[in-house]
Design a protein around this motif. Structure first.
Motif, mmCIF file in Angstrom:
data_model
loop_
_atom_site.group_PDB
_atom_site.id
_atom_site.type_symbol
_atom_site.label_atom_id
_atom_site.label_comp_id
_atom_site.label_asym_id
_atom_site.label_seq_id
_atom_site.Cartn_x
_atom_site.Cartn_y
_atom_site.Cartn_z
ATOM 1 N N ALA A 47 0.818 -1.216 0.000
ATOM 2 C CA ALA A 47 0.000 0.000 0.000
ATOM 3 C C ALA A 47 0.853 1.268 0.000
ATOM 4 N N LEU A 48 0.250 2.324 -0.479
ATOM 5 C CA LEU A 48 0.863 3.650 -0.431
ATOM 6 C C LEU A 48 1.089 4.050 1.031
ATOM 7 N N CYS A 49 0.042 3.844 1.850
ATOM 8 C CA CYS A 49 0.156 4.081 3.284
ATOM 9 C C CYS A 49 -0.969 3.322 3.985
ATOM 10 N N THR A 50 -0.869 3.246 5.298
ATOM 11 C CA THR A 50 -1.891 2.577 6.095
ATOM 12 C C THR A 50 -2.347 3.532 7.180
ATOM 13 N N ILE A 51 -3.656 3.709 7.274
ATOM 14 C CA ILE A 51 -4.253 4.572 8.293
ATOM 15 C C ILE A 51 -4.806 3.654 9.377
ATOM 16 N N LEU A 52 -4.321 3.847 10.599
ATOM 17 C CA LEU A 52 -4.661 2.962 11.705
ATOM 18 C C LEU A 52 -5.361 3.759 12.798
ATOM 19 N N ASP A 53 -6.493 3.253 13.269
ATOM 20 C CA ASP A 53 -7.193 3.918 14.367
ATOM 21 C C ASP A 53 -6.536 3.540 15.691
ATOM 22 N N ASP A 54 -6.429 4.483 16.600
ATOM 23 C CA ASP A 54 -5.758 4.200 17.875
ATOM 24 C C ASP A 54 -6.497 3.165 18.729
ATOM 25 N N ILE A 76 -0.173 6.177 9.276
ATOM 26 C CA ILE A 76 -0.871 7.366 9.772
ATOM 27 C C ILE A 76 -1.755 6.872 10.908
ATOM 28 N N LEU A 77 -1.623 7.484 12.062
ATOM 29 C CA LEU A 77 -2.395 7.060 13.223
ATOM 30 C C LEU A 77 -3.496 8.069 13.508
ATOM 31 N N MET A 78 -4.736 7.575 13.631
ATOM 32 C CA MET A 78 -5.861 8.431 14.024
ATOM 33 C C MET A 78 -6.015 8.317 15.530
ATOM 34 N N HIS A 85 -1.073 9.517 23.023
ATOM 35 C CA HIS A 85 -0.544 8.361 22.298
ATOM 36 C C HIS A 85 0.971 8.299 22.436
ATOM 37 N N GLN A 86 1.456 7.119 22.576
ATOM 38 C CA GLN A 86 2.891 6.870 22.708
ATOM 39 C C GLN A 86 3.383 6.075 21.503
ATOM 40 N N ALA A 87 2.673 6.162 20.418
ATOM 41 C CA ALA A 87 3.024 5.339 19.260
ATOM 42 C C ALA A 87 4.236 5.909 18.531
ATOM 43 N N PRO A 88 5.035 5.025 17.934
ATOM 44 C CA PRO A 88 6.209 5.454 17.194
ATOM 45 C C PRO A 88 5.830 5.903 15.784
ATOM 46 N N VAL A 89 5.006 6.927 15.682
ATOM 47 C CA VAL A 89 4.463 7.337 14.385
ATOM 48 C C VAL A 89 4.635 8.842 14.218
ATOM 49 N N ASP A 90 5.099 9.245 13.034
ATOM 50 C CA ASP A 90 5.269 10.667 12.751
ATOM 51 C C ASP A 90 3.967 11.314 12.295
ATOM 52 N N ASN A 91 3.147 10.533 11.615
ATOM 53 C CA ASN A 91 1.934 11.072 11.009
ATOM 54 C C ASN A 91 0.725 10.778 11.891
ATOM 55 N N VAL A 92 0.191 11.828 12.509
ATOM 56 C CA VAL A 92 -0.925 11.660 13.429
ATOM 57 C C VAL A 92 -2.071 12.571 13.015
ATOM 58 N N LEU A 93 -3.272 12.021 13.010
ATOM 59 C CA LEU A 93 -4.497 12.784 12.747
ATOM 60 C C LEU A 93 -5.335 12.732 14.018
ATOM 61 N N THR A 94 -5.746 13.892 14.518
ATOM 62 C CA THR A 94 -6.577 13.913 15.717
ATOM 63 C C THR A 94 -8.046 13.941 15.310
ATOM 64 N N LYS A 95 -8.830 12.983 15.857
ATOM 65 C CA LYS A 95 -10.265 12.911 15.560
ATOM 66 C C LYS A 95 -10.998 13.942 16.413
ATOM 67 N N PRO A 96 -12.062 14.551 15.940
ATOM 68 C CA PRO A 96 -12.543 14.434 14.555
ATOM 69 C C PRO A 96 -11.675 15.269 13.619
ATOM 70 N N PHE A 97 -11.491 14.770 12.407
ATOM 71 C CA PHE A 97 -10.727 15.513 11.410
ATOM 72 C C PHE A 97 -11.570 15.669 10.157
ATOM 73 N N THR A 98 -11.158 16.577 9.283
ATOM 74 C CA THR A 98 -11.897 16.827 8.046
ATOM 75 C C THR A 98 -11.214 16.120 6.886
ATOM 76 N N GLY A 99 -11.905 16.050 5.769
ATOM 77 C CA GLY A 99 -11.315 15.486 4.552
ATOM 78 C C GLY A 99 -10.014 16.179 4.187
ATOM 79 N N PRO A 100 -9.991 17.542 4.182
ATOM 80 C CA PRO A 100 -8.730 18.231 3.875
ATOM 81 C C PRO A 100 -7.597 17.909 4.858
ATOM 82 N N ASP A 101 -7.934 17.701 6.145
ATOM 83 C CA ASP A 101 -6.899 17.299 7.119
ATOM 84 C C ASP A 101 -6.285 15.961 6.700
#
Length: 114
Positions: A47-54, A76-78, A85-101
């Motif tokens: 995959a290009l990337c994987t989006i994972l819910d916390d 990408i961690l939601m 979160h203590q995850a070893p991830v650089d890309n984090v999205l905080t819920k709720p987020f928008t499509g542009p986010d």
């Protein structure tokens, strides 16, 4: 657009999986959705990337931690704003987020990979 590489969405919550996948499909990305890390592993390799819910980190902590380590920068961690979160991830999205986010994080990930 992306040479057919898809984006994998991993979330225990069906509604969340569906809404994230829909937002990506509207933008022309192909998606694959799973409710556990185990089911997502094969698809995530290509995959290009994987989006994972916390939530997955709480329900399958060891499997999710190993999975995130393998994915590295392609994860990408939601997270919800309340959970530290203590995850070893650089890309984090905080819920709720928008499509542009969401697209902003994916686009920056694509740029960084170039």
């Amino acid at each position: 657009m992306l040479g057919g590489r898809s984006i994998v969405v991993v979330a225990a919550d069906h509604g969340l999986r569906r809404s994230v996948a829909f937002a990506l499909e509207v933008e022309g990305y192909s998606t694959e959705s799973y409710d556990t890390v185990q089911k997502a592993e094969d698809s995530s390799r290509e995959a290009l990337c994987t989006i994972l819910d916390d939530e997955i980190l709480r329900s399958e902590p060891q499997a999710a931690a190993q999975f995130l380590k393998k994915l590295g920068a392609r994860a990408i961690l939601m997270v919800d704003g309340l959970s530290a979160h203590q995850a070893p991830v650089d890309n984090v999205l905080t819920k709720p987020f928008t499509g542009p986010d969401l697209l902003g994080v994916i686009n920056s990930l694509i740029e960084a990979a170039k």
